[in-house]
Design a protein around this motif. Structure first.
Motif, PDB file in Angstrom:
ATOM      1  N   GLN A   1       0.829  -1.209   0.000  1.00  0.00           N
ATOM      2  CA  GLN A   1       0.000   0.000   0.000  1.00  0.00           C
ATOM      3  C   GLN A   1       0.866   1.264   0.000  1.00  0.00           C
ATOM      4  OE1 GLN A   1      -0.397  -2.697   1.924  1.00  0.00           O
ATOM      5  NE2 GLN A   1      -2.549  -3.005   2.530  1.00  0.00           N
ATOM      6  N   ARG A   2       1.953   1.212   0.770  1.00  0.00           N
ATOM      7  CA  ARG A   2       2.854   2.363   0.836  1.00  0.00           C
ATOM      8  C   ARG A   2       3.489   2.621  -0.531  1.00  0.00           C
ATOM      9  NH1 ARG A   2       4.785   5.591   5.286  1.00  0.00           N
ATOM     10  NH2 ARG A   2       6.801   6.502   4.732  1.00  0.00           N
ATOM     11  N   SER A   3       3.921   1.553  -1.180  1.00  0.00           N
ATOM     12  CA  SER A   3       4.545   1.680  -2.494  1.00  0.00           C
ATOM     13  C   SER A   3       3.570   2.264  -3.510  1.00  0.00           C
ATOM     14  CB  SER A   3       5.054   0.317  -2.964  1.00  0.00           C
ATOM     15  OG  SER A   3       5.567   0.379  -4.266  1.00  0.00           O
ATOM     16  N   GLU A   4       2.316   1.821  -3.451  1.00  0.00           N
ATOM     17  CA  GLU A   4       1.315   2.326  -4.377  1.00  0.00           C
ATOM     18  C   GLU A   4       1.044   3.815  -4.152  1.00  0.00           C
ATOM     19  OE1 GLU A   4      -1.134  -1.867  -5.051  1.00  0.00           O
ATOM     20  OE2 GLU A   4      -2.146  -0.145  -4.159  1.00  0.00           O
ATOM     21  N   TRP A   5       0.984   4.219  -2.898  1.00  0.00           N
ATOM     22  CA  TRP A   5       0.761   5.637  -2.581  1.00  0.00           C
ATOM     23  C   TRP A   5       1.887   6.491  -3.163  1.00  0.00           C
ATOM     24  CZ3 TRP A   5      -2.833   8.485   0.562  1.00  0.00           C
ATOM     25  CH2 TRP A   5      -2.423   9.776   0.891  1.00  0.00           C
ATOM     26  N   ILE A   6       3.117   6.066  -2.912  1.00  0.00           N
ATOM     27  CA  ILE A   6       4.276   6.818  -3.400  1.00  0.00           C
ATOM     28  C   ILE A   6       4.263   6.906  -4.926  1.00  0.00           C
ATOM     29  CG2 ILE A   6       6.797   6.776  -3.604  1.00  0.00           C
ATOM     30  CD1 ILE A   6       6.862   5.578  -0.772  1.00  0.00           C
ATOM     31  N   ALA A   7       3.908   5.806  -5.573  1.00  0.00           N
ATOM     32  CA  ALA A   7       3.831   5.796  -7.038  1.00  0.00           C
ATOM     33  C   ALA A   7       2.743   6.740  -7.530  1.00  0.00           C
ATOM     34  CB  ALA A   7       3.575   4.376  -7.541  1.00  0.00           C
ATOM     35  N   ASP A   8       1.627   6.794  -6.806  1.00  0.00           N
ATOM     36  CA  ASP A   8       0.533   7.665  -7.219  1.00  0.00           C
ATOM     37  C   ASP A   8       0.877   9.139  -7.020  1.00  0.00           C
ATOM     38  OD1 ASP A   8      -0.977   5.540  -8.017  1.00  0.00           O
ATOM     39  OD2 ASP A   8      -2.172   5.424  -6.191  1.00  0.00           O
ATOM     40  N   VAL A   9       1.597   9.451  -5.954  1.00  0.00           N
ATOM     41  CA  VAL A   9       2.038  10.833  -5.757  1.00  0.00           C
ATOM     42  C   VAL A   9       2.943  11.255  -6.918  1.00  0.00           C
ATOM     43  CG1 VAL A   9       3.443  12.368  -4.326  1.00  0.00           C
ATOM     44  CG2 VAL A   9       1.799  10.818  -3.242  1.00  0.00           C
ATOM     45  N   ALA A  10       3.813  10.341  -7.346  1.00  0.00           N
ATOM     46  CA  ALA A  10       4.709  10.630  -8.464  1.00  0.00           C
ATOM     47  C   ALA A  10       3.925  10.812  -9.763  1.00  0.00           C
ATOM     48  CB  ALA A  10       5.726   9.506  -8.622  1.00  0.00           C
ATOM     49  N   ALA A  11       2.918   9.966  -9.988  1.00  0.00           N
ATOM     50  CA  ALA A  11       2.098  10.082 -11.193  1.00  0.00           C
ATOM     51  C   ALA A  11       1.297  11.381 -11.176  1.00  0.00           C
ATOM     52  CB  ALA A  11       1.165   8.881 -11.298  1.00  0.00           C
ATOM     53  N   PHE A  12       0.797  11.749 -10.011  1.00  0.00           N
ATOM     54  CA  PHE A  12       0.058  13.004  -9.867  1.00  0.00           C
ATOM     55  C   PHE A  12       0.970  14.186 -10.164  1.00  0.00           C
ATOM     56  CE2 PHE A  12      -1.415  16.535  -7.112  1.00  0.00           C
ATOM     57  CZ  PHE A  12      -2.693  16.708  -7.626  1.00  0.00           C
ATOM     58  N   HIS A  13       2.219  14.088  -9.741  1.00  0.00           N
ATOM     59  CA  HIS A  13       3.187  15.174  -9.949  1.00  0.00           C
ATOM     60  C   HIS A  13       3.467  15.374 -11.442  1.00  0.00           C
ATOM     61  CE1 HIS A  13       6.292  17.997  -8.807  1.00  0.00           C
ATOM     62  NE2 HIS A  13       7.189  17.350  -9.523  1.00  0.00           N
ATOM     63  N   LYS A  14       3.353  14.303 -12.207  1.00  0.00           N
ATOM     64  CA  LYS A  14       3.552  14.442 -13.655  1.00  0.00           C
ATOM     65  C   LYS A  14       2.416  15.251 -14.276  1.00  0.00           C
ATOM     66  CE  LYS A  14       6.302  10.267 -14.452  1.00  0.00           C
ATOM     67  NZ  LYS A  14       6.386   8.963 -15.164  1.00  0.00           N
ATOM     68  N   LEU A  15       1.211  15.105 -13.731  1.00  0.00           N
ATOM     69  CA  LEU A  15       0.078  15.880 -14.229  1.00  0.00           C
ATOM     70  C   LEU A  15       0.141  17.323 -13.741  1.00  0.00           C
ATOM     71  CD1 LEU A  15      -2.866  13.342 -13.664  1.00  0.00           C
ATOM     72  CD2 LEU A  15      -1.767  13.939 -15.836  1.00  0.00           C
ATOM     73  N   TYR A  16       0.617  17.483 -12.511  1.00  0.00           N
ATOM     74  CA  TYR A  16       0.719  18.810 -11.892  1.00  0.00           C
ATOM     75  C   TYR A  16       2.151  18.995 -11.394  1.00  0.00           C
ATOM     76  CZ  TYR A  16      -4.389  18.634 -11.939  1.00  0.00           C
ATOM     77  OH  TYR A  16      -5.699  18.541 -12.328  1.00  0.00           O
ATOM     78  N   PRO A  17       3.083  19.271 -12.299  1.00  0.00           N
ATOM     79  CA  PRO A  17       4.510  19.318 -11.946  1.00  0.00           C
ATOM     80  C   PRO A  17       4.871  20.390 -10.926  1.00  0.00           C
ATOM     81  CG  PRO A  17       4.145  20.175 -14.157  1.00  0.00           C
ATOM     82  CD  PRO A  17       2.861  19.542 -13.734  1.00  0.00           C
ATOM     83  N   ASN A  18       4.003  21.373 -10.734  1.00  0.00           N
ATOM     84  CA  ASN A  18       4.296  22.442  -9.792  1.00  0.00           C
ATOM     85  C   ASN A  18       3.582  22.278  -8.450  1.00  0.00           C
ATOM     86  OD1 ASN A  18       6.004  24.114 -11.518  1.00  0.00           O
ATOM     87  ND2 ASN A  18       4.144  24.399 -12.744  1.00  0.00           N
TER      88      ASN A  18
END
Length: 466
Positions: A67-84
């Motif tokens: 679950q922790r790994s998935e959260w971290i991956a999702d934060v990274a994916a979200f950052h690609k959509l909203y890089p700032n």
């Protein structure tokens, strides 16, 4: 343990030391408007070029590696959509500790986007920490908004204003052991749907398997769990615990009395229940997980607890609708937004919650990833989507299912209307613990007196909080 499960476990902390005759809480709400901005600009989705930082809690702990790994991956994916946009995750397990949560609200130290339970809305409003997000939430900022069950969104509203977005929910049903049903000669694909049938099947199980230490049914009597179960059970036969306006107790009703009489007769006449009822959250789950009972009233996430903690097999467990099928008690979790958040922080928080919790096939609904990570896929929750979104979610869940979905068909295939937990839920549950304890521990319990006394006590606490 699941987050919803923990919510039940620690709920009693909310009422520890609070007397029914205590000073009344103020019904007035502090200014909850949050940072001022026009409705037009509030309803515009966050510009990806906007630079903003938000904090968000309920990041899975390191002990939950997948679950922790998935959260971290999702934060990274979200950052690609909203890089700032910078999302600062807070590892807080349990996601909400009642005492700490109250202290955070008092000090204003909660995260920008913070996790709550459905029953927390009034507390957050009274603390003045809730941002009104009504103008921020629309079909552009939350594309699946129209597909979210209105009854779920209504739980997060006050005075027509929206203060949170749901991330999970559950409705109560009947959890049963299919293996035990088979051994007792019962049809594992046809769980009981009325209290008469529950009693009949429980007696069959106890009569045939009692020599192996197996009881037909189990219920709770203390730790807020008894009252919570009783409210679930009375809802099933169409009885509300509290009036719709939240001003008076309404559970002293023939329907409630019949449920209690059935439980009494199962315990004392049929002897199809254990001599010791459940006292805290986890007692009935342990009994089910270790194959000691045939049935109990619960929510789908219990099944995962029974498999992961007590080594039950998903193949052996199933669910049916709440006995009676009139109303199913609903609970769940959500995220709210800090009153002091800037408009861009609110927009960023909504964008994150939408990405992680409200988008089919992404975040918590990324079922192929869950399957690959060894997490269970197929339980009938959350269930807040309707229409096309619900169909898409069901299809995706079925395609990656790791548990026998058909075992839950009797539960998920029946459309039982849901009802949110009553006002002052934990205090109400504390009072109703005494009713369940009386029925399950005293053969000569006076049901009328138990209900009458409880009614007076609940009316008193409701008046004190009005």
């Amino acid at each position: 343990m699941s987050r919803i499960g923990y919510r039940r476990l620690v709920a009693v902390a909310l009422v520890t030391g609070i007397g029914l005759t205590g000073a009344a809480c103020s019904n007035s709400k502090k200014d909850d408007s949050g940072s001022k901005t026009s409705a037009a600009s509030a309803g515009t989705p966050l510009d990806p070029k906007t630079k903003v930082t938000i904090s968000a809690d309920c990041e899975p702990p390191t002990t939950e590696k997948a679950q922790r790994s998935e959260w971290i991956a999702d934060v990274a994916a979200f950052h690609k959509l909203y890089p700032n946009v910078t999302v600062k995750s807070k590892d807080a397990y349990p996601c909400e500790d009642p005492a700490k949560f109250t202290a955070q609200l008092q000090a204003g130290t909660e995260t920008n986007t913070f996790y709550t339970y459905y029953t927390d809305l009034q507390q957050v409003l009274d603390s003045g920490q809730a941002a009104d997000i009504s103008d921020y939430v629309n079909a552009k900022t939350v594309p699946n908004l129209a597909s979210i069950d209105p009854s779920v969104l209504n739980v997060l509203k006050d005075g027509g204003k929206l203060y949170g977005l749901p991330t999970s929910n559950y409705k109560m049903g009947l959890i049963y052991n299919r293996k035990i049903f088979k051994e007792a000669g019962l049809d594992p694909n046809s769980p009981p749907t009325t209290w008469d049938e529950v009693r009949q099947d429980a007696k069959v199980i106890s009569d045939k398997l009692g020599s192996k230490g197996i009881s037909g049914y189990m219920d709770n009597s203390a730790g807020n769990q008894g009252g919570w179960h009783l409210v679930s059970e009375m809802n099933g036969v169409g009885v509300r615990a509290v009036s719709e306006d939240g001003t008076k107790a309404t559970f002293n009703d023939p329907g409630t009395k019949q449920v209690l009489q059935t439980l009494h007769d199962m315990r004392w006449t049929d002897k199809s229940m254990p001599a010791t009822p459940g006292l805290v959250w986890g007692d009935v789950q342990k009994a089910m997980g270790t194959g000691k009972i045939g049935m109990y009233v619960g929510a789908p996430d219990d099944v995962t607890t029974e498999v992961q903690q007590y080594h039950a097999n998903y193949d052996d467990l199933g669910m049916g609708p709440i006995p009676g099928g009139k109303i199913a008690l609903m609970g769940g979790n959500d995220y709210m937004f800090k009153k002091s958040d800037s408009p861009d922080q609110i927009k960023a928080g909504i964008a994150w919650i939408n990405f992680e919790f409200l988008t089919v096939s992404k975040g918590q609904f990324n079922y192929p990833r869950k399957k690959a990570d060894g997490l269970p896929v197929g339980l009938p929750e959350p269930f807040f989507f309707t229409g096309t979104a619900q169909d898409q979610d069901n299809q995706g869940k079925a395609a990656s299912a790791t548990i026998p979905v058909d075992n839950f068909k009797a539960y998920s295939g029946v459309d039982v209307p849901v009802l949110a937990e009553p006002p002052n839920a934990q205090k109400v549950y504390t009072v109703l613990d005494t009713v369940m304890s009386g029925v399950l521990t005293n053969k000569n319990a006076d049901l009328d007196k138990l209900l009458s006394t409880a009614t007076d006590q609940v009316n008193q606490l409701l008046a004190a909080s009005s």
